[in-house]
Design an enzyme around this catalytic site. Sequence first.
Site, PDB file in Angstrom:
ATOM      1  N   LYS A  73       0.870  -1.177   0.000  1.00  0.00           N
ATOM      2  CA  LYS A  73       0.000   0.000   0.000  1.00  0.00           C
ATOM      3  C   LYS A  73       0.906   1.226   0.000  1.00  0.00           C
ATOM      4  O   LYS A  73       1.946   1.229   0.689  1.00  0.00           O
ATOM      5  CB  LYS A  73      -0.886  -0.031   1.253  1.00  0.00           C
ATOM      6  CG  LYS A  73      -1.873   1.129   1.354  1.00  0.00           C
ATOM      7  CD  LYS A  73      -2.775   0.980   2.582  1.00  0.00           C
ATOM      8  CE  LYS A  73      -3.796   2.089   2.692  1.00  0.00           C
ATOM      9  NZ  LYS A  73      -4.662   1.958   3.887  1.00  0.00           N
ATOM     10  N   SER A  75      -9.686   2.216   3.064  1.00  0.00           N
ATOM     11  CA  SER A  75      -8.760   2.934   2.218  1.00  0.00           C
ATOM     12  C   SER A  75      -7.789   2.051   1.442  1.00  0.00           C
ATOM     13  O   SER A  75      -7.195   2.522   0.475  1.00  0.00           O
ATOM     14  CB  SER A  75      -7.950   3.930   3.052  1.00  0.00           C
ATOM     15  OG  SER A  75      -7.138   3.250   3.990  1.00  0.00           O
ATOM     16  N   SER A  78     -10.000  -0.185   7.231  1.00  0.00           N
ATOM     17  CA  SER A  78      -9.384  -0.014   5.908  1.00  0.00           C
ATOM     18  C   SER A  78      -8.706  -1.243   5.314  1.00  0.00           C
ATOM     19  O   SER A  78      -8.308  -1.209   4.147  1.00  0.00           O
ATOM     20  CB  SER A  78      -8.377   1.138   5.940  1.00  0.00           C
ATOM     21  OG  SER A  78      -9.050   2.364   5.920  1.00  0.00           O
TER      22      SER A  78
END
Lengths: 95, 480
Positions: B76, B151, B175
């Site tokens: 990420k 997210s 997330s």
Amino acid sequence: MDNSSPDIEAIARLARLAIDPNDVPQYQDAMQRILALVAQMNAVDTAQIAPMGNPHDLGAALRADAVSERDNSAAFLALAPATENNLFLVPKVIE
Amino acid sequence: MEYTTIAQMSAALAAGTVSSVELTRAVLDRIGQLNPELNAFITVTPEQALAAAHDADRQIAIGKHGKLTGIPYANKDIFCTQGVRTTCGSRMLENFIAPYDAGAVERLGTAGMVAVGKTNMDEFAMGSSNETSYYGAVLNPWDKGCVPGGSSGGSAAAVAARMVPMATGTDTGGSIRQPAAFCGISGLKPTYGRVSRYGMIAYASSLDQGGPMALTAEDLALTLGAMAGHDGRDSTSVTRDAEDFTRLLDTSLAGLKVGVPKEFFAAGLDAEVGEAIESAIGVLERLGARRVEVSLPNMSLAIPAYYVIAPAECSSNLARYDGVRYGYRCSDPVDLQDMYVRSRSEGFGNEVKRRILVGTFALSHGYYDAYYGQAQRIRRLISRDFANALAQADVLVGPTTPSTAFRIGAKSSDPIEMYLCDVYTTAVNLAGLPGASIPAGFDNGLPVGMQLIGKAFDEATILQVAHQFQQATDWHQRAP
């Protein structure tokens, strides 16, 4: 808890943000709705409850007071938008 | 590609039927083929990946390899990666190249894994749909008109589309779990403090936790073993010995108590999602688990408390972006204040600004105790609720999200509606507990996620339940 509408422009100044005047009503509305959501917390009497800052109730971790990092200043300065003589360069503060 | 899971790739690498370079090339080809449409990656690093894959092949050739040596994966874009830009989904860090690796990235590298790039995400991890990214929305591989969740939406989409077998994610209020649910993959948010936050760009420091996203519970267990561990550079990293998170995978669920919190099935839950989760609980019962009804009486206060604590900590953490030391600086500032204000106002997107404003207000003079103090007291009540429920059960189960993935744009104009996507997940962060989401069915062609919540530091039992469930079902094998 005071749910009256906060002054967005004053808060933005504290947060070092500029909000376009056209966008103020939109931020104001969102803030009011978020604070109304948050106000649900008022329904609970928490007078006898201690605040919880860390999920494991751990205090600050301490380490030996000894040098543990090498000098990385060149690598960090290389990230800066502007530098001079090993210093971060910013606009003039005092005329 | 012939191999989809890490376990399969690892066995093939050890048997010499495939090389890491071949696996990495296949992964890079698939990213090249699918990413222009899905937008799951912000940065792809083929040269570094192939160099790491060659190294891995050399280690395998001399027998100096572990189970993860040579396995391609993605990070990420919130994890700092030395020499590769880390944007955090923001214009603020568009050109930021970290001078070091995050603790978790370092550990996965030490385990021999091959990083192939950085995945898209909501800006500074603030969002539940990946629509707040400065680099554009990510599409859900199951239905390209839908969001992948957020997210960690890029990581979830990349794993779901079989671009990579595993990607790292972070979870402050859901997330990892919410996008895992929306994309039909498995994701684990470890216990707070398990995975180092060093080099993981901070949003809300008392809630943030990194973890793995993969296709199976077995792959989560393998990669968590590499990611987790004490890191003296993160003051909230817990001191615990290394653990083998695969150790309970093959243990039967006979006699295991599965707690079902009634608040997870109250108003607001889509009927089809509720039915899928009830059937999944039925599978666990058939595997020998015993269902126990439990209650989390303060559950409804999790979102209100979260939306004080997270913005308050965000307003403090994001004060560091001032245009002085790194990140975006506005052009031609007239003075220092102008530079701070314009750099921040031009560098941050709307949702980030909204949370900074809420947090600044909640921490301001005269309001601190009514907002932040009260939220921290509610946090303790929620934590006690979990302790009570988990005294009666080994794990808790329920839906990860109230609905399946929604259409792109459907909630982007209404922050409150977006916040309610995380109604079942934020409480777990407030209590610092481990939580996973695994595929548990479909509704109208879109995946449904089942959430498993465990006792602090008991990820092994969550993974046991998830793995046993995956031996009895094939939801996790369905591909978009």
